[in-house]
Write a protein that holds these residues in place. Sequence first.
Motif, short mmCIF file in Angstrom:
data_model
loop_
_atom_site.label_atom_id
_atom_site.label_comp_id
_atom_site.label_asym_id
_atom_site.label_seq_id
_atom_site.Cartn_x
_atom_site.Cartn_y
_atom_site.Cartn_z
N ILE A 82 -99.09 -20.21 4.96
CA ILE A 82 -99.00 -18.79 5.33
C ILE A 82 -97.88 -18.17 4.50
O ILE A 82 -96.75 -18.67 4.50
CB ILE A 82 -98.70 -18.61 6.83
CG1 ILE A 82 -99.85 -19.20 7.67
CG2 ILE A 82 -98.52 -17.12 7.16
CD1 ILE A 82 -99.59 -19.17 9.17
N VAL A 84 -95.55 -14.93 3.88
CA VAL A 84 -95.06 -13.79 4.66
C VAL A 84 -94.12 -12.97 3.80
O VAL A 84 -93.16 -13.51 3.22
CB VAL A 84 -94.32 -14.26 5.93
CG1 VAL A 84 -93.90 -13.07 6.78
CG2 VAL A 84 -95.18 -15.22 6.74
N LEU A 91 -92.27 -14.24 13.92
CA LEU A 91 -93.31 -15.25 14.13
C LEU A 91 -92.84 -16.34 15.08
O LEU A 91 -91.71 -16.83 14.97
CB LEU A 91 -93.71 -15.88 12.80
CG LEU A 91 -94.15 -14.93 11.68
CD1 LEU A 91 -94.63 -15.75 10.48
CD2 LEU A 91 -95.24 -13.99 12.15
N LEU A 96 -95.31 -20.78 12.75
CA LEU A 96 -94.46 -21.37 11.72
C LEU A 96 -94.90 -22.79 11.37
O LEU A 96 -94.74 -23.24 10.22
CB LEU A 96 -93.00 -21.37 12.18
CG LEU A 96 -92.34 -20.00 12.39
CD1 LEU A 96 -90.95 -20.18 13.00
CD2 LEU A 96 -92.24 -19.24 11.08
N THR A 99 -99.62 -24.60 9.59
CA THR A 99 -100.29 -25.09 8.38
C THR A 99 -99.51 -26.23 7.74
O THR A 99 -98.30 -26.40 7.99
CB THR A 99 -100.43 -23.94 7.36
OG1 THR A 99 -99.11 -23.51 6.96
CG2 THR A 99 -101.18 -22.76 7.96
N CYS A 103 -94.81 -21.77 6.71
CA CYS A 103 -94.76 -20.34 6.35
C CYS A 103 -93.73 -20.14 5.25
O CYS A 103 -92.55 -20.47 5.42
CB CYS A 103 -94.37 -19.50 7.57
SG CYS A 103 -95.65 -19.39 8.84
N ASN A 105 -91.72 -17.49 3.04
CA ASN A 105 -91.31 -16.09 3.05
C ASN A 105 -90.75 -15.69 1.69
O ASN A 105 -90.03 -16.46 1.05
CB ASN A 105 -90.25 -15.86 4.13
CG ASN A 105 -89.73 -14.43 4.17
OD1 ASN A 105 -88.55 -14.18 4.00
ND2 ASN A 105 -90.62 -13.48 4.38
N GLN A 137 -88.65 -21.55 3.25
CA GLN A 137 -89.49 -22.12 4.29
C GLN A 137 -89.00 -21.54 5.61
O GLN A 137 -87.87 -21.78 6.02
CB GLN A 137 -89.35 -23.64 4.30
CG GLN A 137 -90.48 -24.36 4.98
CD GLN A 137 -91.66 -24.58 4.05
OE1 GLN A 137 -91.49 -25.17 2.99
NE2 GLN A 137 -92.84 -24.13 4.44
#
Length: 321
Positions: A82, A84, A91, A96, A99, A103, A105, A137
Motif C-alpha cells: 500500500i 500512501v 491508518l 498497516l 500486505t 504501507c 509512505n 515504512q
Amino acid sequence: MRVIFMGTPDFSVGTLNALVEAGHEVVLAVTQPDKPKGRGERLQVTPVKEAAAVHGIPVFQPKRVREPQCIEELKKYKADVIVVIAFGQILPKEILEMTPFGCVNVHASLLPKYRGAAPIQWAVINGEKVSGVTTMQMDEGLDTGDMLLKTEIVLEEKETGESLHDKLAKAGAELCVETLKALEEGTVTPKKQKESPTEYARMLDKSLGNVNWNDSAVSIERLIRGLNSWPGAYTVWNGKVMKLWDAQVCMAKEEIENKTKDGENFVPGMVVKVESDGFYIQTGEGLLKITKLQLPGKKRMDAAAFLRGYRIREGEILNRA
C-alpha cells in the motif's frame, strides 16, 4: 507489484502516475470523499480520483478508513503493498500490516525533520536551505516509521511554498518508484528514526498569514513565501485586507538610512518610504519592501501597478487583521 494507492491532493497525483508508468498494477485508489465547494456547493472530486479515472483504476472513498467494512474491502484486492501519500486519514494497525510489504509512505521532508501535515511550507517559513522527500515504512506513530530512501532538494533564494511543493511532488514520485524496486529486490535496509530536531509541522490555517509587524523583516519575508499560494500572508491597509505575495528584505544599516528620513520615530507596521516600484515597511528588525500584493476582489499585482492606482502615504501604519 499489485498496489493499493492512498492519496488525495495534487501532491499525490504525480506518484500515482509514476507507479502506473513504471508498470505496477495499481488495483485500487483510495481517496477522501468528494466535498461541496463554491456558492452552489457542487461536489468537487479529489485530484487523485480524477487521475485514477484517466487510468481506469477503481476508486474507494471511505469516510473513515478504519471502519471494519472498509478494512474488509481493502483485503479483497490482495495487494503486495500500500502506497500512501497525503491521504488525510490515520491508518489502523490492520491496514498497516495487511500486505507483504506493508504501507510505504512518501513524506515531503527529510525525516525526522518536519513530521506532520505541512512540512513543505514550514521548511520555507523556517528558512531551511535544504529539504527533500523520505520514503518510510509506516507504523502507528505520526511519521515515525523506519526510513527507506531519501532525496534532497536545495531551496532557491526566492523559493515559495508552491514552487517547493511542485519540486517535491516530482522528486517524491521518482523516489517512490525507486523504493518499491528496492523493496522487491531486497536492496534497502530500513533505518530507525531519531527524535525530530524540529517542531511538528502543524496544519496551515488562514490566521497563520496574519502578519505581525513586530517580527523581523527576515521572518516576515519567509512567511510570505512559505504561505504562497495558500493561505497567503496578509495585513490591513485603509480598512482593507491586503495580501502580500512578494517582498524584499532591507537589513543593512546604510540601506535603512538611505531609504528613510533621519530623526523619524518609526514603529513596526509603518510605511517609511514609497518608491515607484514598491513601499518600505518598518518591522521589529529591519525594513521590508513590498513588491507584489493583492486587494479584495482584485488580481495579484506588482506594487508598481498598485501605486499607479492607489495612494499610500509615508507614515501610514499597516495593522494586523
